[in-house]
Design an enzyme around this catalytic site. Sequence first.
Site, PDB file in Angstrom:
ATOM      1  N   ARG A 229      50.148  43.338  48.727  1.00 44.06           N
ATOM      2  CA  ARG A 229      50.025  44.055  49.990  1.00 44.06           C
ATOM      3  C   ARG A 229      48.547  44.178  50.345  1.00 44.06           C
ATOM      4  O   ARG A 229      47.737  44.567  49.512  1.00 44.06           O
ATOM      5  CB  ARG A 229      50.618  45.449  49.870  1.00 44.06           C
ATOM      6  CG  ARG A 229      52.106  45.479  49.639  1.00 44.06           C
ATOM      7  CD  ARG A 229      52.620  46.886  49.452  1.00 44.06           C
ATOM      8  NE  ARG A 229      52.347  47.733  50.609  1.00 44.06           N
ATOM      9  CZ  ARG A 229      52.819  48.975  50.740  1.00 44.06           C
ATOM     10  NH1 ARG A 229      53.565  49.497  49.796  1.00 44.06           N
ATOM     11  NH2 ARG A 229      52.534  49.682  51.818  1.00 44.06           N
TER      12      ARG A 229
ATOM     13  N   ASP B 269      46.056  46.140  53.097  1.00 48.88           N
ATOM     14  CA  ASP B 269      46.107  47.261  54.026  1.00 48.88           C
ATOM     15  C   ASP B 269      45.661  46.843  55.426  1.00 48.88           C
ATOM     16  O   ASP B 269      45.136  45.741  55.624  1.00 48.88           O
ATOM     17  CB  ASP B 269      45.211  48.400  53.522  1.00 48.88           C
ATOM     18  CG  ASP B 269      45.744  49.037  52.251  1.00 48.88           C
ATOM     19  OD1 ASP B 269      46.980  48.990  52.037  1.00 48.88           O
ATOM     20  OD2 ASP B 269      44.939  49.576  51.464  1.00 48.88           O
TER      21      ASP B 269
ATOM     22  N   ARG C 195      38.353  48.781  47.223  1.00 50.63           N
ATOM     23  CA  ARG C 195      37.586  49.610  48.160  1.00 50.63           C
ATOM     24  C   ARG C 195      37.049  50.869  47.479  1.00 50.63           C
ATOM     25  O   ARG C 195      35.960  51.348  47.808  1.00 50.63           O
ATOM     26  CB  ARG C 195      38.456  49.950  49.361  1.00 50.63           C
ATOM     27  CG  ARG C 195      38.748  48.732  50.237  1.00 50.63           C
ATOM     28  CD  ARG C 195      39.919  48.954  51.176  1.00 50.63           C
ATOM     29  NE  ARG C 195      39.637  50.016  52.130  1.00 50.63           N
ATOM     30  CZ  ARG C 195      40.558  50.533  52.940  1.00 50.63           C
ATOM     31  NH1 ARG C 195      41.815  50.099  52.890  1.00 50.63           N
ATOM     32  NH2 ARG C 195      40.239  51.483  53.791  1.00 50.63           N
TER      33      ARG C 195
END
Length: 250
Positions: A52, A54, A199
Amino acid sequence: MSKKRYFIQIAYDGGSYHGWQIQPNAITVQELLDKAMSTFFRQPIETLGCGRTDAGVHATEFFAHFDVENIEESKVINSIAGVNALLPYQIAAKRVISVSEDAHARFHATARAYKYYIHFEKDPFKLNRSWLVKDKLDIDLMNKAAFELLNYTDFSCFSKSNTQTFTNNCKIVQAIVEEQNGSIVFTIEADRFLRNMVRAIVGTLVRVGKSEINIDDFKAIIDSKNRSNAGQSVPACGLFLVKVEYPFIN
């Protein structure tokens, strides 16, 4: 002719989309890919991605698997031009690969790599593809801290809370901060990544680069396994998924 499984390799600019995975009331890459492929093959196609990403995150290499019924393999393999004609310009199909019926885009990936880009001066050509930081950063210190990541396996401190993962252990094999043309590129490769992990790592490395914390503090944050001790989650715009490896794909 029966059902056959394939992998599709794509690349996309995530700036216009709410991530990879289909979501209600939001446009995603998966939704548009499934729609384009369903139209082209004239049957419902549901892809399953290698992971996945974002909202706002980009991918220069991303794989998904899908099944097709009653279509010759050569026609599926050579479907790239037709699928691309149905996709928006921000999403590009690269190739289709025939795989075994149990091949899984997510679970059979053996390595993934990300890059995160930081620049220091206003640049319209880096908009939505790099994070503008106005503070001076010590790249050498950031690189030393990044190297420490290779000594750990539990990265709970960099994981988004309340995820459904069975473990927060990852094997990082590369983590390096480099200067390129006055900008910074952070490259990290591992067998798997936690949600929001890259991140959060970058946000903590930036704290090292600003001399807000030192290398020992960085290691203590990892040892704490506490997300609240790590740095902010930096903007999605600078993050790119750049490599996904499988034992059966060259």
